[in-house]
Design a protein around this motif. Structure first.
Motif, PDB file in Angstrom:
ATOM      1  N   LYS A   1       3.224  16.259  10.149  1.00 26.80           N
ATOM      2  CA  LYS A   1       3.212  16.163   8.684  1.00 26.80           C
ATOM      3  C   LYS A   1       3.943  14.910   8.223  1.00 26.80           C
ATOM      4  CE  LYS A   1       2.891  21.144   7.736  1.00 26.80           C
ATOM      5  NZ  LYS A   1       3.598  22.335   7.192  1.00 26.80           N
ATOM      6  N   LYS A   2       5.098  14.645   8.835  1.00 22.56           N
ATOM      7  CA  LYS A   2       5.850  13.451   8.458  1.00 22.56           C
ATOM      8  C   LYS A   2       5.075  12.185   8.800  1.00 22.56           C
ATOM      9  CE  LYS A   2      10.271  15.782   9.135  1.00 22.56           C
ATOM     10  NZ  LYS A   2      11.482  15.894   9.971  1.00 22.56           N
ATOM     11  N   ALA A   3       4.439  12.200   9.984  1.00 23.27           N
ATOM     12  CA  ALA A   3       3.677  11.017  10.379  1.00 23.27           C
ATOM     13  C   ALA A   3       2.492  10.780   9.453  1.00 23.27           C
ATOM     14  CB  ALA A   3       3.185  11.179  11.824  1.00 23.27           C
ATOM     15  N   LYS A   4       1.815  11.868   9.029  1.00 20.90           N
ATOM     16  CA  LYS A   4       0.678  11.716   8.117  1.00 20.90           C
ATOM     17  C   LYS A   4       1.111  11.208   6.753  1.00 20.90           C
ATOM     18  CE  LYS A   4      -2.301  15.163  10.319  1.00 20.90           C
ATOM     19  NZ  LYS A   4      -2.925  16.503  10.202  1.00 20.90           N
ATOM     20  N   GLU A   5       2.294  11.635   6.308  1.00 23.83           N
ATOM     21  CA  GLU A   5       2.803  11.115   5.034  1.00 23.83           C
ATOM     22  C   GLU A   5       3.064   9.610   5.122  1.00 23.83           C
ATOM     23  OE1 GLU A   5       5.169  15.223   3.740  1.00 23.83           O
ATOM     24  OE2 GLU A   5       6.260  13.373   4.176  1.00 23.83           O
ATOM     25  N   ILE A   6       3.612   9.189   6.256  1.00 19.11           N
ATOM     26  CA  ILE A   6       3.848   7.758   6.440  1.00 19.11           C
ATOM     27  C   ILE A   6       2.527   7.001   6.478  1.00 19.11           C
ATOM     28  CG2 ILE A   6       4.770   6.039   8.062  1.00 19.11           C
ATOM     29  CD1 ILE A   6       6.834   8.140   8.889  1.00 19.11           C
ATOM     30  N   LEU A   7       1.514   7.566   7.169  1.00 20.65           N
ATOM     31  CA  LEU A   7       0.200   6.928   7.224  1.00 20.65           C
ATOM     32  C   LEU A   7      -0.420   6.816   5.847  1.00 20.65           C
ATOM     33  CD1 LEU A   7      -2.166   5.821   8.867  1.00 20.65           C
ATOM     34  CD2 LEU A   7      -2.995   8.153   9.109  1.00 20.65           C
ATOM     35  N   HIS A   8      -0.252   7.862   5.034  1.00 21.18           N
ATOM     36  CA  HIS A   8      -0.807   7.833   3.680  1.00 21.18           C
ATOM     37  C   HIS A   8      -0.170   6.715   2.862  1.00 21.18           C
ATOM     38  CE1 HIS A   8      -2.579   9.258  -0.041  1.00 21.18           C
ATOM     39  NE2 HIS A   8      -1.378   9.365  -0.588  1.00 21.18           N
ATOM     40  N   ARG A   9       1.137   6.524   3.008  1.00 20.73           N
ATOM     41  CA  ARG A   9       1.797   5.444   2.271  1.00 20.73           C
ATOM     42  C   ARG A   9       1.316   4.077   2.755  1.00 20.73           C
ATOM     43  NH1 ARG A   9       6.397   8.900   2.685  1.00 20.73           N
ATOM     44  NH2 ARG A   9       7.178   7.749   4.492  1.00 20.73           N
ATOM     45  N   ILE A  10       1.113   3.965   4.084  1.00 18.15           N
ATOM     46  CA  ILE A  10       0.628   2.690   4.623  1.00 18.15           C
ATOM     47  C   ILE A  10      -0.763   2.371   4.093  1.00 18.15           C
ATOM     48  CG2 ILE A  10      -0.044   1.507   6.757  1.00 18.15           C
ATOM     49  CD1 ILE A  10       2.165   3.064   8.167  1.00 18.15           C
ATOM     50  N   LYS A  11      -1.646   3.389   4.040  1.00 13.02           N
ATOM     51  CA  LYS A  11      -3.003   3.162   3.539  1.00 13.02           C
ATOM     52  C   LYS A  11      -2.995   2.765   2.075  1.00 13.02           C
ATOM     53  CE  LYS A  11      -5.594   6.038   6.784  1.00 13.02           C
ATOM     54  NZ  LYS A  11      -6.475   7.219   6.933  1.00 13.02           N
ATOM     55  N   GLN A  12      -2.099   3.350   1.306  1.00 14.71           N
ATOM     56  CA  GLN A  12      -2.007   2.958  -0.099  1.00 14.71           C
ATOM     57  C   GLN A  12      -1.641   1.487  -0.229  1.00 14.71           C
ATOM     58  OE1 GLN A  12       0.832   5.742  -1.712  1.00 14.71           O
ATOM     59  NE2 GLN A  12      -0.752   7.116  -2.482  1.00 14.71           N
ATOM     60  N   LEU A  13      -0.695   1.039   0.596  1.00 12.01           N
ATOM     61  CA  LEU A  13      -0.318  -0.377   0.561  1.00 12.01           C
ATOM     62  C   LEU A  13      -1.471  -1.267   0.997  1.00 12.01           C
ATOM     63  CD1 LEU A  13       3.278  -0.147   2.106  1.00 12.01           C
ATOM     64  CD2 LEU A  13       2.689  -0.521  -0.285  1.00 12.01           C
ATOM     65  N   GLU A  14      -2.226  -0.817   2.016  1.00 15.73           N
ATOM     66  CA  GLU A  14      -3.371  -1.614   2.478  1.00 15.73           C
ATOM     67  C   GLU A  14      -4.457  -1.686   1.423  1.00 15.73           C
ATOM     68  OE1 GLU A  14      -2.953  -0.625   7.245  1.00 15.73           O
ATOM     69  OE2 GLU A  14      -4.520   0.315   6.036  1.00 15.73           O
ATOM     70  N   ASN A  15      -4.738  -0.569   0.757  1.00 10.37           N
ATOM     71  CA  ASN A  15      -5.756  -0.583  -0.295  1.00 10.37           C
ATOM     72  C   ASN A  15      -5.365  -1.512  -1.430  1.00 10.37           C
ATOM     73  OD1 ASN A  15      -7.260   1.289   1.131  1.00 10.37           O
ATOM     74  ND2 ASN A  15      -6.369   3.052   0.084  1.00 10.37           N
ATOM     75  N   LYS A  16      -4.084  -1.490  -1.790  1.00  9.67           N
ATOM     76  CA  LYS A  16      -3.620  -2.374  -2.850  1.00  9.67           C
ATOM     77  C   LYS A  16      -3.781  -3.831  -2.447  1.00  9.67           C
ATOM     78  CE  LYS A  16       0.404  -3.247  -5.798  1.00  9.67           C
ATOM     79  NZ  LYS A  16       1.808  -2.872  -6.092  1.00  9.67           N
ATOM     80  N   GLU A  17      -3.477  -4.120  -1.168  1.00 10.22           N
ATOM     81  CA  GLU A  17      -3.620  -5.496  -0.691  1.00 10.22           C
ATOM     82  C   GLU A  17      -5.080  -5.923  -0.673  1.00 10.22           C
ATOM     83  OE1 GLU A  17      -2.429  -8.159   3.242  1.00 10.22           O
ATOM     84  OE2 GLU A  17      -1.928  -6.029   3.108  1.00 10.22           O
ATOM     85  N   ASP A  18      -6.005  -4.996  -0.263  1.00 10.27           N
ATOM     86  CA  ASP A  18      -7.435  -5.324  -0.247  1.00 10.27           C
ATOM     87  C   ASP A  18      -7.955  -5.589  -1.647  1.00 10.27           C
ATOM     88  OD1 ASP A  18      -8.168  -2.979   2.439  1.00 10.27           O
ATOM     89  OD2 ASP A  18      -7.478  -5.059   2.467  1.00 10.27           O
ATOM     90  N   GLU A  19      -7.498  -4.809  -2.613  1.00  3.51           N
ATOM     91  CA  GLU A  19      -7.929  -5.041  -3.995  1.00  3.51           C
ATOM     92  C   GLU A  19      -7.485  -6.408  -4.489  1.00  3.51           C
ATOM     93  OE1 GLU A  19      -7.723  -0.325  -5.381  1.00  3.51           O
ATOM     94  OE2 GLU A  19      -6.377  -1.834  -6.251  1.00  3.51           O
ATOM     95  N   GLU A  20      -6.251  -6.800  -4.129  1.00  2.00           N
ATOM     96  CA  GLU A  20      -5.779  -8.116  -4.544  1.00  2.00           C
ATOM     97  C   GLU A  20      -6.592  -9.230  -3.894  1.00  2.00           C
ATOM     98  OE1 GLU A  20      -1.101  -6.833  -5.173  1.00  2.00           O
ATOM     99  OE2 GLU A  20      -1.697  -8.170  -3.533  1.00  2.00           O
ATOM    100  N   LYS A  21      -6.998  -9.039  -2.615  1.00  2.00           N
ATOM    101  CA  LYS A  21      -7.827 -10.044  -1.951  1.00  2.00           C
ATOM    102  C   LYS A  21      -9.190 -10.179  -2.616  1.00  2.00           C
ATOM    103  CE  LYS A  21      -5.730  -9.723   2.635  1.00  2.00           C
ATOM    104  NZ  LYS A  21      -5.951  -9.352   4.059  1.00  2.00           N
ATOM    105  N   VAL A  22      -9.777  -9.029  -2.984  1.00  2.00           N
ATOM    106  CA  VAL A  22     -11.085  -9.067  -3.656  1.00  2.00           C
ATOM    107  C   VAL A  22     -10.976  -9.810  -4.979  1.00  2.00           C
ATOM    108  CG1 VAL A  22     -12.844  -7.641  -4.747  1.00  2.00           C
ATOM    109  CG2 VAL A  22     -11.932  -6.983  -2.534  1.00  2.00           C
TER     110      VAL A  22
END
Length: 641
Positions: free
Chosen positions: A407-428
């Motif tokens: 559960k803790k690892a999945k929460e960390i993964l979810h936060r990482i994906k949010q940061l990646e999505n934000k970065e992808d939006e900025e690149k677009v």
């Protein structure tokens, strides 16, 4: 503009000349001399060239002689204060005053019985300025015997039995004692002076008594600063301080402050000061961290790290202390696991933008990798007298622990994906802005190139459809159950039925704990540290920790994927965390301060059809594949020669 500067300079010189004349002709008027000295100090503070000019006209030496020859205490104090302020503003004035003759005058001021406390404080202030950032001053303060006078004042200036700082007399004595601590700190550090450090270590026992009798900030801060700078980068002095029981006393003070830090910011910040002192004592000798394990200091530091009011610098000091505690002490590493230190360090890596903070967190994570295989290899089987029901109960406890970790690892993964999505939006958004700024001719040219690329893509896709189906990158990731079945020689059970059987329990029943242990230990890639007798007869809690670590390490990470957009959404969270740790560690693995880390990568990387065509087989070296991938980034579709 230049005329104004010249005018100001002339006015400054005129003022200093008049003030110096006032000092010379007002010898019978101490209050006029005091006002003149304070005015000289003010002029030198406002203009950096004033100190140099005052020295050139002989004012500096006149004030020095006035401090010794005047019969008025108020003039002596003002003269010494002015000398210290001018020397602090200008290094040339500092060197002018830095003579053995003047240090002997300082001893005379400090030893004279009729000298009041304020005069002694001004004398110590001048000494502090002369030794700060000045190795010559540090040498003279030792050779003339000034440091011995300071150590004597450290022992006697303030009484342990009288600590009522509201009393004016006691508070004056405290100010003198505090000034002595500051001067001693300047004598041993910046620059570091090994000889002075050894001399000042003679008062460690008295400092320990202070810490045992009083934990007020007014006492703890000066003493911790003195201890920290005296033991810094000096193994001999560190060992001497530890032999006196200093490390145990600091641990007790830290425990008291940590307990008082709940809702109390001053106590939390004072605990950080003690933490820095502890860290300085073990930084060059991490083997003594076992002393801190007796007091469970790691758990206290982790609790202190969660304090919301601490800034990034204070958190860095705590994490660095955790790194030195766990560097060579397996017991401290185990305490870090028990108190959820691993997820906390990963959280720091994912959320913090501070490079130094990330390096310190990666240092801690690397230290804890050493115990992973140790826990797995030293895990003992269930006792022979434990029946099947007790074994099943033990397994359920382990399963719950694993689920919490996931559960803790999945929460960390979810936060990482949010940061990646934000970065992808900025690149677009940046691409859209760039495309709008291109000339039309370039857009037409890009379209023509894209059509060629599409045609090549269609050809490659047709070739892929005719060729046998390739393995997906995720096939390289091994499940814990599959790993155990494959290595232990057991057949996997069909779990698609109505009964939800836990795969770990099923494998345990069929293969037995010994086969599972051997299968898991073969999949570990971290070199095992030296064995430790304290792990014999591991408890249920230690076994649950083994399942956490073995499940994490048993899984190989997915191959390197250049384009993150094509990654499968089913990426293992622990693999992603392992990659983050490896990348962070590799960024500074050449540094002396941090040990080298190991990269966890699959032993085989699957080739695409184009790679097979290029290299001819799947057994190419990693270096060839990496070179190919870098070239493929630059030129995706090279022309056939």
């Amino acid at each position: 503009m230049e005329k104004d500067e010249i005018k100001k300079t002339q006015e400054m010189k005129t003022d200093l000349n008049l003030l110096l004349e006032c000092l010379k002709y007002q010898m019978d008027n101490p209050f006029s001399q005091k006002e003149a000295l304070v005015t000289i100090y003010s002029v030198c503070q406002q203009n950096s060239d004033a100190s140099i000019y005052f020295r050139e006209i002989g004012g500096l030496m006149f004030v020095k002689n006035l401090a010794k020859s005047s019969i008025y205490s108020v003039v002596k104090e003002a003269a010494l204060f002015t000398l210290g302020a001018i020397a602090e503003c200008n290094v040339h004035c500092q060197q002018t005053l830095c003579t053995s003759e003047f240090f002997e005058d300082i001893i005379w001021f400090l030893s004279k019985y009729e000298s009041n406390i304020n005069l002694k404080r001004m004398t110590i202030y001048v000494m502090l300025v002369l030794v700060s950032n000045n190795r010559t001053g540090q040498t003279l303060v030792r050779e003339t015997g000034c440091v011995g006078i300071l150590l004597q004042y450290f022992r006697t200036a303030l009484s342990m039995s009288e600590m009522d700082l509201s009393n004016e007399t006691i508070y004056s004595s405290y100010q003198l004692w505090s000034s002595v601590c500051s001067a001693l700190c300047a004598c041993v550090n910046n620059p570091q002076n090994d000889v002075n450090q050894k001399i000042c270590s003679s008062v460690f026992q008295h400092a320990n008594k202070w810490l045992q009798s009083c934990i007020k900030p007014e006492i703890v801060r000066p003493i911790c600063s003195f201890i920290c700078l005296t033991v810094a980068n000096n193994t001999y002095v560190q060992e001497y301080f530890i032999s006196l029981g200093g490390l145990a006393i600091l641990s007790e003070v830290l425990i008291k402050l940590e307990q008082a830090s709940y809702g109390n910011l001053p106590s939390a910040k004072l605990a950080v000061v003690v933490t820095k002192t502890l860290d300085a004592c073990i930084a060059d000798n991490p083997a003594v961290g076992v002393i801190l394990a007796k007091y469970h200091i790691v758990s206290k530091l982790l609790t202190l790290l969660l304090h919301e009011s601490l800034d990034s610098g204070e958190k860095f000091s705590i994490i660095l202390a955790l790194g030195h505690c766990t560097e060579a002490c397996e017991e401290n590493q185990l305490h870090l696991f028990k108190n959820n230190g691993l997820p906390l360090m990963i959280q720091v890596l994912t959320e913090s933008q501070n490079e130094e903070l990330n390096k310190a967190a990666t240092f801690v994570l690397h230290n804890c990798k050493k115990i992973t295989e140790k826990l797995s290899l030293n895990l003992e089987e269930f006792p022979s007298d434990m029946n099947e029901a007790q074994q099943l109960k033990e397994l359920k406890v382990r399963e719950r622990t694993i689920e919490d970790f996931w559960k803790k690892a999945k929460e960390i993964l979810h936060r990482i994906k949010q940061l990646e999505n934000k970065e992808d939006e900025e690149k677009v958004e940046r691409r859209e802005l760039d495309s709008d700024s291109f000339p039309k001719s370039l857009n037409i040219l890009n379209k023509s190139k894209q059509s060629k690329v599409d045609s090549i893509d269609r050809g490659d896709n047709a070739e892929k459809n005719n060729s046998p189906k390739q393995c997906q990158p995720q096939s390289c990731v091994l499940n814990v159950t599959e790993c155990c079945y494959a290595s232990a020689g057991c057949k996997p059970r069909d779990l698609s039925g109505g009964d939800k059987v836990n795969p770990v329990s099923a494998c345990y029943k069929e293969c037995g704990p010994t086969n599972i242990l051997n299968a898991t230990s073969r999949s570990l890639t971290v070199r095992a540290p030296r064995s430790h007798s304290s792990y014999k007869g591991a408890t249920c809690e230690k076994r649950s920790l083994f399942l956490q670590t073995s499940e994490q390490v048993c899984k190989c990470p997915a191959p390197v994927v250049r384009n993150r957009k094509h990654q499968s959404p089913e990426t293992d969270p622990l693999i992603l965390c392992s990659d983050i740790i490896s990348k962070e560690a590799s960024s500074f693995q050449g540094s002396v301060s941090y040990p080298k880390t190991l990269n966890f990568r699959c032993s085989e990387i699957l080739l695409t059809p184009y790679e097979k065509k290029r290299f001819g087989s799947e057994s190419s070296t990693h270096e060839e594949r990496n070179n190919f991938q870098d070239n493929f980034q630059k030129n995706p579709y090279p022309r056939e020669k």
